[in-house]
Design an enzyme around this catalytic site. Structure first.
Site, short mmCIF file in Angstrom:
data_model
loop_
_atom_site.label_atom_id
_atom_site.label_comp_id
_atom_site.label_asym_id
_atom_site.label_seq_id
_atom_site.Cartn_x
_atom_site.Cartn_y
_atom_site.Cartn_z
CG ASN A 257 -0.81 -33.78 -2.93
OD1 ASN A 257 -0.73 -34.07 -1.74
ND2 ASN A 257 -1.47 -34.54 -3.79
CG HIS B 89 -1.62 -36.37 0.66
ND1 HIS B 89 -1.04 -36.80 -0.52
CD2 HIS B 89 -0.96 -37.04 1.63
CE1 HIS B 89 -0.08 -37.67 -0.25
NE2 HIS B 89 -0.01 -37.83 1.05
C1 GLP Z 1 1.62 -40.96 2.36
C2 GLP Z 1 0.72 -41.19 3.57
C3 GLP Z 1 0.56 -39.93 4.39
C4 GLP Z 1 1.93 -39.30 4.63
C5 GLP Z 1 2.52 -38.89 3.31
C6 GLP Z 1 3.86 -38.18 3.44
O1 GLP Z 1 0.93 -40.53 1.25
N1 GLP Z 1 -0.57 -41.69 3.23
O2 GLP Z 1 -0.10 -40.22 5.61
O3 GLP Z 1 1.82 -38.20 5.49
O4 GLP Z 1 2.69 -40.07 2.54
O5 GLP Z 1 4.86 -39.10 3.46
P1 GLP Z 1 6.39 -38.80 3.71
O6 GLP Z 1 6.52 -38.62 5.18
O7 GLP Z 1 7.10 -40.02 3.22
O8 GLP Z 1 6.74 -37.58 2.95
#
Ligand code: GLP
Length: 248
Positions: A136, A138
């Site tokens: 999303n 973030h």
């Molecule tokens: C979590 C972490 C983030 C990370 C995101 C994406 O929510 N708090 O810092 O960037 O996941 O994770 P992934 O790399 O597993 O898609």
């Protein structure tokens, strides 16, 4: 923002690993900001290999992780403290005191967050911030709606983020619904930022981060204002993105 597209997630990990290795060799006492999630796992595996091969030492490196779940202790299997020990810290040199992660069990999360912010400042700020990207949009746990000026604080997670992170927890165990996260303002103060996104699931967030006017609805779009920001994508994550970054 420099945008670099590699053919595969493996090629992304190779490239980002090289960037980090160069950085640590040139600045062996630098302060790194580190993410969790699936994206950085192959990068951490490569960093462990390069440490084992004697290419780099972590003894003078200081690290600050982006975030931690509220309610999980450092020994909980789903905590980011456990994630970091298992993927990196237990396998490189450097004392545990150099590795900072918010305390998810702090009785006063707001106080813990303020203290964390103070520790970053006392370390001289973050030299290089490695970032993943939520589906999303973030960054850290700064969910849509987060202020671009936000500092480290307690945050509520969205249902979609909780669902996306379920895979790091056992069957029947839900991830916590709150976390302590570095703020977007804190992240933007890093002297260099590398954002990494791989996989089709990130394609829309990447397109919006790079190609649309910045908005708190897409927290990663704040990086359009960041100093020295490099975005490293695989072909799938770049698949919705066409052309140059948005220029206001
Ligand atoms: C979590 C972490 C983030 C990370 C995101 C994406 O929510 N708090 O810092 O960037 O996941 O994770 P992934 O790399 O597993 O898609």
């Amino acid at each position: 923002m420099d945008v670099i597209v590699k053919a595969s997630a493996e090629a992304v990990a190779d490239f980002v690993h090289e960037q980090l290795l160069e950085h640590i060799k040139l600045s062996p006492a630098s302060v790194l900001g580190l993410p969790t999630g699936g994206t950085p796992e192959p990068i951490y595996a490569r960093l462990v290999e390069s440490y084992r091969s004697g290419l780099v030492s972590w003894k003078d490196i200081t690290t600050f992780n982006l975030d931690e779940y509220i309610g999980l202790g450092a020994d909980h299997p789903g905590s980011y403290a456990t994630y970091m020990r298992e993927r990196l810290f237990d396998h490189v040199d450097g004392p545990a005191e150099h590795h900072h992660i918010p305390n998810g069990l702090a009785g006063d999360p707001a106080g813990e967050a303020a203290e964390y912010e103070g520790k970053i400042a006392a370390a001289g700020g973050i030299d290089l911030m490695l970032l993943g990207l939520g589906q999303n949009g973030h960054i850290g746990f700064n969910e849509p709606g987060s202020s671009f000026q936000s500092r480290t604080r307690a945050v509520d997670l969205t249902p979609s983020t909780i669902a996306a992170n379920q895979r790091f927890f056992g069957a029947g165990e839900l991830p916590p619904r709150k976390a302590i996260s570095m703020g977007i303002g804190t992240i933007l103060e890093a002297r260099r930022i590398i954002v990494v996104a791989t996989g089709e699931v990130k394609a829309v967030a990447v397109r919006r981060m790079l190609g649309e006017q910045k908005t708190p609805d897409l927290p990663a779009s704040a990086l359009q204002d960041g100093r020295n920001v490099m975005v490293v994508l695989d072909a799938l994550a770049a698949s919705e993105y066409r052309g140059a970054p948005f220029v206001p």
